[in-house]
Design a protein around this motif. Structure first.
Motif, mmCIF file in Angstrom:
data_model
loop_
_atom_site.group_PDB
_atom_site.id
_atom_site.type_symbol
_atom_site.label_atom_id
_atom_site.label_comp_id
_atom_site.label_asym_id
_atom_site.label_seq_id
_atom_site.Cartn_x
_atom_site.Cartn_y
_atom_site.Cartn_z
ATOM 1 N N HIS A 10 0.848 -1.184 0.000
ATOM 2 C CA HIS A 10 0.000 0.000 0.000
ATOM 3 C C HIS A 10 0.888 1.241 0.000
ATOM 4 N N PRO A 11 0.527 2.288 -0.717
ATOM 5 C CA PRO A 11 1.297 3.535 -0.637
ATOM 6 C C PRO A 11 1.370 4.026 0.807
ATOM 7 N N GLY A 12 2.564 4.464 1.228
ATOM 8 C CA GLY A 12 2.770 4.918 2.591
ATOM 9 C C GLY A 12 3.163 3.826 3.553
ATOM 10 N N GLU A 13 3.160 2.570 3.089
ATOM 11 C CA GLU A 13 3.473 1.437 3.957
ATOM 12 C C GLU A 13 4.965 1.110 3.890
ATOM 13 N N LEU A 14 5.604 0.967 5.049
ATOM 14 C CA LEU A 14 7.019 0.614 5.096
ATOM 15 C C LEU A 14 7.175 -0.866 4.767
ATOM 16 N N THR A 15 8.017 -1.160 3.791
ATOM 17 C CA THR A 15 8.221 -2.533 3.323
ATOM 18 C C THR A 15 9.713 -2.815 3.245
ATOM 19 N N THR A 16 10.098 -4.033 3.588
ATOM 20 C CA THR A 16 11.504 -4.439 3.520
ATOM 21 C C THR A 16 11.614 -5.740 2.734
ATOM 22 N N VAL A 17 12.576 -5.783 1.834
ATOM 23 C CA VAL A 17 12.847 -7.002 1.071
ATOM 24 C C VAL A 17 14.349 -7.254 1.108
ATOM 25 N N LEU A 18 14.722 -8.525 1.143
ATOM 26 C CA LEU A 18 16.138 -8.897 1.204
ATOM 27 C C LEU A 18 16.650 -9.285 -0.182
ATOM 28 N N TYR A 19 17.899 -8.930 -0.431
ATOM 29 C CA TYR A 19 18.595 -9.365 -1.637
ATOM 30 C C TYR A 19 19.747 -10.265 -1.225
ATOM 31 N N GLU A 20 19.919 -11.354 -1.968
ATOM 32 C CA GLU A 20 20.958 -12.331 -1.661
ATOM 33 C C GLU A 20 22.081 -12.239 -2.696
ATOM 34 N N PHE A 21 23.302 -12.271 -2.205
ATOM 35 C CA PHE A 21 24.462 -12.179 -3.088
ATOM 36 C C PHE A 21 25.503 -13.202 -2.659
ATOM 37 N N GLN A 22 26.135 -13.834 -3.649
ATOM 38 C CA GLN A 22 27.242 -14.743 -3.352
ATOM 39 C C GLN A 22 28.332 -14.577 -4.397
ATOM 40 N N ASN A 23 29.545 -14.429 -3.920
ATOM 41 C CA ASN A 23 30.717 -14.398 -4.794
ATOM 42 C C ASN A 23 31.127 -15.843 -5.054
ATOM 43 N N ILE A 24 30.883 -16.345 -6.250
ATOM 44 C CA ILE A 24 31.185 -17.746 -6.555
ATOM 45 C C ILE A 24 32.548 -17.903 -7.221
ATOM 46 N N GLN A 25 33.335 -16.823 -7.214
ATOM 47 C CA GLN A 25 34.677 -16.892 -7.776
ATOM 48 C C GLN A 25 35.667 -17.391 -6.721
ATOM 49 N N ASN A 26 36.860 -17.740 -7.178
ATOM 50 C CA ASN A 26 37.898 -18.192 -6.248
ATOM 51 C C ASN A 26 38.850 -17.050 -5.897
ATOM 52 N N ARG A 27 38.360 -15.825 -5.988
ATOM 53 C CA ARG A 27 39.156 -14.654 -5.636
ATOM 54 C C ARG A 27 38.266 -13.614 -4.968
ATOM 55 N N THR A 28 38.902 -12.734 -4.203
ATOM 56 C CA THR A 28 38.172 -11.639 -3.565
ATOM 57 C C THR A 28 37.764 -10.607 -4.613
ATOM 58 N N MET A 29 36.578 -10.051 -4.435
ATOM 59 C CA MET A 29 36.089 -9.075 -5.396
ATOM 60 C C MET A 29 35.435 -7.899 -4.675
ATOM 61 N N ALA A 30 35.397 -6.759 -5.331
ATOM 62 C CA ALA A 30 34.677 -5.587 -4.836
ATOM 63 C C ALA A 30 33.603 -5.255 -5.861
ATOM 64 N N ALA A 31 32.388 -5.022 -5.387
ATOM 65 C CA ALA A 31 31.281 -4.786 -6.306
ATOM 66 C C ALA A 31 30.284 -3.817 -5.685
ATOM 67 N N GLN A 32 29.410 -3.289 -6.524
ATOM 68 C CA GLN A 32 28.339 -2.424 -6.058
ATOM 69 C C GLN A 32 27.167 -2.509 -7.027
ATOM 70 N N ALA A 33 26.042 -1.922 -6.620
ATOM 71 C CA ALA A 33 24.825 -2.017 -7.424
ATOM 72 C C ALA A 33 24.283 -0.619 -7.726
ATOM 73 N N ILE A 34 23.611 -0.520 -8.866
ATOM 74 C CA ILE A 34 22.915 0.713 -9.215
ATOM 75 C C ILE A 34 21.448 0.358 -9.492
ATOM 76 N N PRO A 35 20.519 1.167 -8.977
ATOM 77 C CA PRO A 35 19.100 0.866 -9.164
ATOM 78 C C PRO A 35 18.506 1.600 -10.358
ATOM 79 N N SER A 36 17.407 1.084 -10.846
ATOM 80 C CA SER A 36 16.605 1.764 -11.857
ATOM 81 C C SER A 36 15.152 1.364 -11.642
ATOM 82 N N TYR A 37 14.259 2.156 -12.226
ATOM 83 C CA TYR A 37 12.838 1.969 -11.986
ATOM 84 C C TYR A 37 12.057 1.982 -13.295
ATOM 85 N N ALA A 38 10.977 1.244 -13.290
ATOM 86 C CA ALA A 38 10.026 1.307 -14.397
ATOM 87 C C ALA A 38 8.625 1.273 -13.797
ATOM 88 N N PRO A 39 7.767 2.213 -14.175
ATOM 89 C CA PRO A 39 8.027 3.337 -15.086
ATOM 90 C C PRO A 39 8.954 4.375 -14.433
#
Length: 200
Positions: free
Chosen positions: A93-122
């Motif tokens: 509902h508009p005005g309602e506080l909502t929380t969702v979790l995102y899961e991430f796993q580095n499946i490489q055999n080395r350390t990595m640094a990463a980040q995310a950028i969001p976008s919306y539709a519409p």
């Protein structure tokens, strides 16, 4: 003997003072509550008197329960790792506080640094999609095989046009140091495009 009696009197007086201070401090809490409830100047004191199951808290008047918006969660993976939302869509509902979790796993055999950028539709929904907590725009370093869970807490502004019934929140996760990918546009988030990506 006179000195001892004087000492006993002083000890007795100190004990009485200590007990009086303790009693006064103990009585301050209920006195404070009664004063605040009578004057209506402390919402916290009122809410503390509510017992779960006995009386429900008043509903958040900023939540528009007459409207329901479907929020879809999409991810674009640009590299050898696993990145996905815990749920693919929610009804909010508009005005309602909502929380969702995102899961991430580095499946490489080395350390990595990463980040995310969001976008919306519409695209016009972006101005009304208020994130209170988000992992986007922050760099994270993950060891080989390391798993992370990140929350996104958001509120959709009730002023959002009533024509908008579905919002897609998409994250593109990329490795820092490489070429930053462009955020997907609204066409890329259309159901047909997503179906083609899923079939690829």
């Amino acid at each position: 003997m006179g000195l001892r009696q004087e000492n006993l009197k002083i000890v007795g007086k100190l004990c009485v003072i200590a007990l009086g201070m303790f009693a006064f401090g103990y009585a301050l809490v209920p006195i404070y509550r009664h004063i605040c409830e009578a004057l209506g100047i402390n919402v916290l004191a009122v809410s503390e008197t509510r017992i779960p199951g006995a009386a429900q808290l008043p509903a958040n008047t900023q939540v528009d329960r007459s409207r329901t918006i479907t929020v879809e969660f999409d991810t674009n993976v640009r590299g050898p790792w696993n990145f996905k939302p815990a749920v693919r869509s929610l009804q909010v509902h508009p005005g309602e506080l909502t929380t969702v979790l995102y899961e991430f796993q580095n499946i490489q055999n080395r350390t990595m640094a990463a980040q995310a950028i969001p976008s919306y539709a519409p695209k016009q929904a972006a101005a009304f999609f208020n994130k209170l907590e988000c992992f986007c725009f922050t760099q994270y370093t993950l060891a080989p095989g390391e798993k992370k869970e990140w929350p996104v807490a958001f509120v959709i502004d009730p002023r959002l046009s009533k024509d908008v019934t579905t919002i897609t929140l998409s994250y593109t996760f990329f490795e820092v140091g490489g070429k930053t990918p462009p955020a997907p546009d609204a066409a890329a988030l259309a159901p047909d495009a997503k179906a083609q990506q899923g079939g690829a």
